[in-house]
Design a protein around this motif. Structure first.
Motif, PDB file in Angstrom:
ATOM      1  N   ALA A 199       0.826  -1.208   0.000  1.00 53.74           N
ATOM      2  CA  ALA A 199       0.000   0.000   0.000  1.00 53.74           C
ATOM      3  C   ALA A 199       0.857   1.254   0.000  1.00 53.74           C
ATOM      4  N   GLU A 200       1.922   1.238   0.799  1.00 51.31           N
ATOM      5  CA  GLU A 200       2.826   2.396   0.840  1.00 51.31           C
ATOM      6  C   GLU A 200       3.504   2.614  -0.506  1.00 51.31           C
ATOM      7  N   VAL A 201       3.944   1.517  -1.138  1.00 51.46           N
ATOM      8  CA  VAL A 201       4.602   1.619  -2.436  1.00 51.46           C
ATOM      9  C   VAL A 201       3.643   2.177  -3.478  1.00 51.46           C
ATOM     10  N   VAL A 202       2.413   1.638  -3.523  1.00 50.12           N
ATOM     11  CA  VAL A 202       1.423   2.085  -4.509  1.00 50.12           C
ATOM     12  C   VAL A 202       1.136   3.571  -4.351  1.00 50.12           C
ATOM     13  N   THR A 203       0.950   4.009  -3.098  1.00 48.94           N
ATOM     14  CA  THR A 203       0.666   5.423  -2.845  1.00 48.94           C
ATOM     15  C   THR A 203       1.822   6.310  -3.316  1.00 48.94           C
ATOM     16  N   ALA A 204       3.068   5.894  -3.002  1.00 47.31           N
ATOM     17  CA  ALA A 204       4.245   6.703  -3.340  1.00 47.31           C
ATOM     18  C   ALA A 204       4.459   6.801  -4.846  1.00 47.31           C
ATOM     19  N   VAL A 205       4.314   5.681  -5.554  1.00 49.45           N
ATOM     20  CA  VAL A 205       4.612   5.700  -6.990  1.00 49.45           C
ATOM     21  C   VAL A 205       3.500   6.381  -7.791  1.00 49.45           C
ATOM     22  N   ARG A 206       2.373   6.656  -7.141  1.00 49.19           N
ATOM     23  CA  ARG A 206       1.301   7.397  -7.802  1.00 49.19           C
ATOM     24  C   ARG A 206       1.399   8.902  -7.554  1.00 49.19           C
ATOM     25  N   ALA A 207       1.882   9.275  -6.359  1.00 47.88           N
ATOM     26  CA  ALA A 207       1.737  10.675  -5.953  1.00 47.88           C
ATOM     27  C   ALA A 207       3.018  11.417  -5.617  1.00 47.88           C
ATOM     28  N   ASP A 208       4.084  10.702  -5.264  1.00 47.04           N
ATOM     29  CA  ASP A 208       5.296  11.374  -4.775  1.00 47.04           C
ATOM     30  C   ASP A 208       6.278  11.591  -5.928  1.00 47.04           C
ATOM     31  N   LYS A 209       6.412  12.834  -6.366  1.00 42.34           N
ATOM     32  CA  LYS A 209       7.260  13.143  -7.520  1.00 42.34           C
ATOM     33  C   LYS A 209       8.729  12.806  -7.280  1.00 42.34           C
ATOM     34  N   ALA A 210       9.214  13.033  -6.057  1.00 37.72           N
ATOM     35  CA  ALA A 210      10.619  12.733  -5.757  1.00 37.72           C
ATOM     36  C   ALA A 210      10.886  11.237  -5.841  1.00 37.72           C
ATOM     37  N   VAL A 211       9.960  10.431  -5.350  1.00 37.48           N
ATOM     38  CA  VAL A 211      10.092   8.976  -5.430  1.00 37.48           C
ATOM     39  C   VAL A 211      10.060   8.531  -6.890  1.00 37.48           C
ATOM     40  N   TYR A 259      10.185  -1.051 -12.235  1.00 40.89           N
ATOM     41  CA  TYR A 259       8.898  -1.701 -12.504  1.00 40.89           C
ATOM     42  C   TYR A 259       7.847  -1.384 -11.441  1.00 40.89           C
ATOM     43  N   LEU A 260       8.285  -0.868 -10.293  1.00 41.09           N
ATOM     44  CA  LEU A 260       7.309  -0.441  -9.290  1.00 41.09           C
ATOM     45  C   LEU A 260       6.418   0.680  -9.831  1.00 41.09           C
ATOM     46  N   LEU A 261       6.897   1.368 -10.859  1.00 43.32           N
ATOM     47  CA  LEU A 261       6.148   2.475 -11.474  1.00 43.32           C
ATOM     48  C   LEU A 261       5.136   1.985 -12.504  1.00 43.32           C
ATOM     49  N   VAL A 262       5.210   0.710 -12.867  1.00 42.39           N
ATOM     50  CA  VAL A 262       4.349   0.149 -13.913  1.00 42.39           C
ATOM     51  C   VAL A 262       3.307  -0.753 -13.265  1.00 42.39           C
ATOM     52  N   PRO A 263       2.052  -0.334 -13.206  1.00 37.52           N
ATOM     53  CA  PRO A 263       1.029  -1.116 -12.506  1.00 37.52           C
ATOM     54  C   PRO A 263       1.004  -2.593 -12.891  1.00 37.52           C
ATOM     55  N   ALA A 264       1.156  -2.901 -14.182  1.00 37.89           N
ATOM     56  CA  ALA A 264       1.073  -4.289 -14.633  1.00 37.89           C
ATOM     57  C   ALA A 264       2.246  -5.132 -14.131  1.00 37.89           C
ATOM     58  N   ARG A 265       3.339  -4.473 -13.741  1.00 36.50           N
ATOM     59  CA  ARG A 265       4.530  -5.213 -13.309  1.00 36.50           C
ATOM     60  C   ARG A 265       4.823  -5.044 -11.819  1.00 36.50           C
ATOM     61  N   LEU A 266       4.042  -4.238 -11.142  1.00 32.50           N
ATOM     62  CA  LEU A 266       4.327  -3.928  -9.742  1.00 32.50           C
ATOM     63  C   LEU A 266       4.346  -5.179  -8.863  1.00 32.50           C
ATOM     64  N   GLU A 267       3.355  -6.030  -9.014  1.00 29.49           N
ATOM     65  CA  GLU A 267       3.264  -7.232  -8.181  1.00 29.49           C
ATOM     66  C   GLU A 267       4.490  -8.121  -8.348  1.00 29.49           C
ATOM     67  N   SER A 268       4.903  -8.322  -9.595  1.00 30.45           N
ATOM     68  CA  SER A 268       6.079  -9.156  -9.870  1.00 30.45           C
ATOM     69  C   SER A 268       7.350  -8.513  -9.324  1.00 30.45           C
ATOM     70  N   ALA A 269       7.458  -7.182  -9.472  1.00 30.83           N
ATOM     71  CA  ALA A 269       8.637  -6.472  -8.972  1.00 30.83           C
ATOM     72  C   ALA A 269       8.738  -6.581  -7.459  1.00 30.83           C
ATOM     73  N   LEU A 270       7.603  -6.437  -6.772  1.00 31.38           N
ATOM     74  CA  LEU A 270       7.600  -6.567  -5.309  1.00 31.38           C
ATOM     75  C   LEU A 270       8.049  -7.966  -4.890  1.00 31.38           C
ATOM     76  N   ALA A 271       7.601  -8.964  -5.626  1.00 32.13           N
ATOM     77  CA  ALA A 271       7.980 -10.347  -5.304  1.00 32.13           C
ATOM     78  C   ALA A 271       9.489 -10.548  -5.476  1.00 32.13           C
ATOM     79  N   GLN A 272      10.060  -9.925  -6.500  1.00 38.79           N
ATOM     80  CA  GLN A 272      11.507 -10.032  -6.730  1.00 38.79           C
ATOM     81  C   GLN A 272      12.300  -9.337  -5.626  1.00 38.79           C
ATOM     82  N   LEU A 273      11.803  -8.198  -5.184  1.00 40.42           N
ATOM     83  CA  LEU A 273      12.509  -7.417  -4.162  1.00 40.42           C
ATOM     84  C   LEU A 273      12.365  -8.038  -2.774  1.00 40.42           C
TER      85      LEU A 273
END
Length: 296
Positions: A138-150, A164-178
């Motif tokens: 939830a924190e990641v989704v909020t930041a990559v949508r609204a925080d310009k510095a992030v 890939y955290l910036l790409v909705p279609a790849r966010l889930e996979s990127a989180l799993a990798q990290l």
């Protein structure tokens, strides 16, 4: 080294018009006037006396030094001896320049790394809104949508999984990798591991860019040097009205008064004493300084 020696052997063959295995003074004079490949090699060979073959006033003296058996011609052995001296000098110059570039690059990379890691820590804290030390989805989704510095940092960070955290279609996979411990969150260690990969990729990119810039700069310098020396040779020949291979004071005085090509070259040549030839009150003193062998 191999390329240099191959070019040297080719240069010898180009000058040795009669294929006798030796180079006569006539063959040298003709080659250094008309053969651009020979001129280019000699100009950059690193051996002073070979370079002097390009300068009519110094050619005879250079030949005396190079012609160690005093046969009046340069044979392959004498040529190779000069070439090996030139190669040693060029390699020494290249080593010094390489060390200088490496020191400068290391210092620049150290500064870049410190700034990059500092920003990476700030970005982690910006995403970690509850200051738990963990980043949940939830924190990641909020930041990559609204925080310009992030968004700006992740866009240019150099790690695909972070990007890939910036790409909705790849966010889930990127989180799993990290999320290497599979606890559903990204902790500080997992973040730092991803940042280390990102930093290394950025440093690799910087190194590749420096190589490309160095190659482009070397090409530009070589082109400028060739054009400059060609213009200098042409200027000498225009002043040398009697084709004697030397410039007398009266030839210089006449040229700097009448020949616009000579005037333009001297004006912009970058050498103070050559420029002073254009100024009558300073001409005599400039000639005394330029005439190193005091031949007049």
């Amino acid at each position: 080294t191999g390329e240099f020696l191959s070019a040297a052997a080719k240069c010898f063959r180009l000058m040795d018009k009669d294929q006798s295995g030796t180079i006569s003074i006539d063959e040298i004079v003709k080659s250094v006037k008309s053969d651009e490949e020979v001129i280019k090699f000699l100009r950059n060979c690193g051996e002073e006396n070979l370079q002097f073959l390009l300068h009519p006033p110094r050619l005879a003296k250079a030949l005396e030094v190079l012609d160690t058996d005093k046969s009046g011609e340069l044979d392959a052995k004498e040529w190779d001896e000069a070439i090996n001296r030139g190669l040693a000098k060029r390699l020494e110059q290249l080593a010094v320049e390489r060390e200088r570039r490496e020191r400068a690059a290391a210092a620049a990379d150290e500064e870049f790394s410190a700034e990059f890691l500092s920003m990476a820590r700030k970005v982690f804290d910006m995403i970690d809104k509850d200051q738990s030390g963990f980043l949940d989805k939830a924190e990641v989704v909020t930041a990559v949508r609204a925080d310009k510095a992030v968004i700006k940092f992740l866009t240019n960070c150099g790690n695909k999984n972070l990007q890939y955290l910036l790409v909705p279609a790849r966010l889930e996979s990127a989180l799993a990798q990290l999320d290497s411990d599979r606890d559903g969150e990204i902790d500080a260690n997992e973040w730092e591991l991803a940042i280390e990969t990102a930093l290394q990729n950025k440093l690799d990119q910087r190194a590749a860019a420096r190589v490309a810039q160095a190659e482009a700069a070397a090409k530009e310098i070589a082109q400028f040097t060739g054009e400059y020396l060609s213009a200098a040779r042409k200027c000498f020949e225009m002043i040398d009205k009697d084709n004697s291979g030397t410039l007398e004071k009266k030839e210089i005085v006449k040229s700097v008064k009448e020949d616009t090509d000579v005037i333009d070259f001297l004006k912009n040549c970058g050498e103070e004493n050559l420029q002073f030839l254009l100024h009558p009150p300073r001409l005599q003193k400039a000639l005394e300084i330029l005439d190193t062998d005091k031949s007049g």
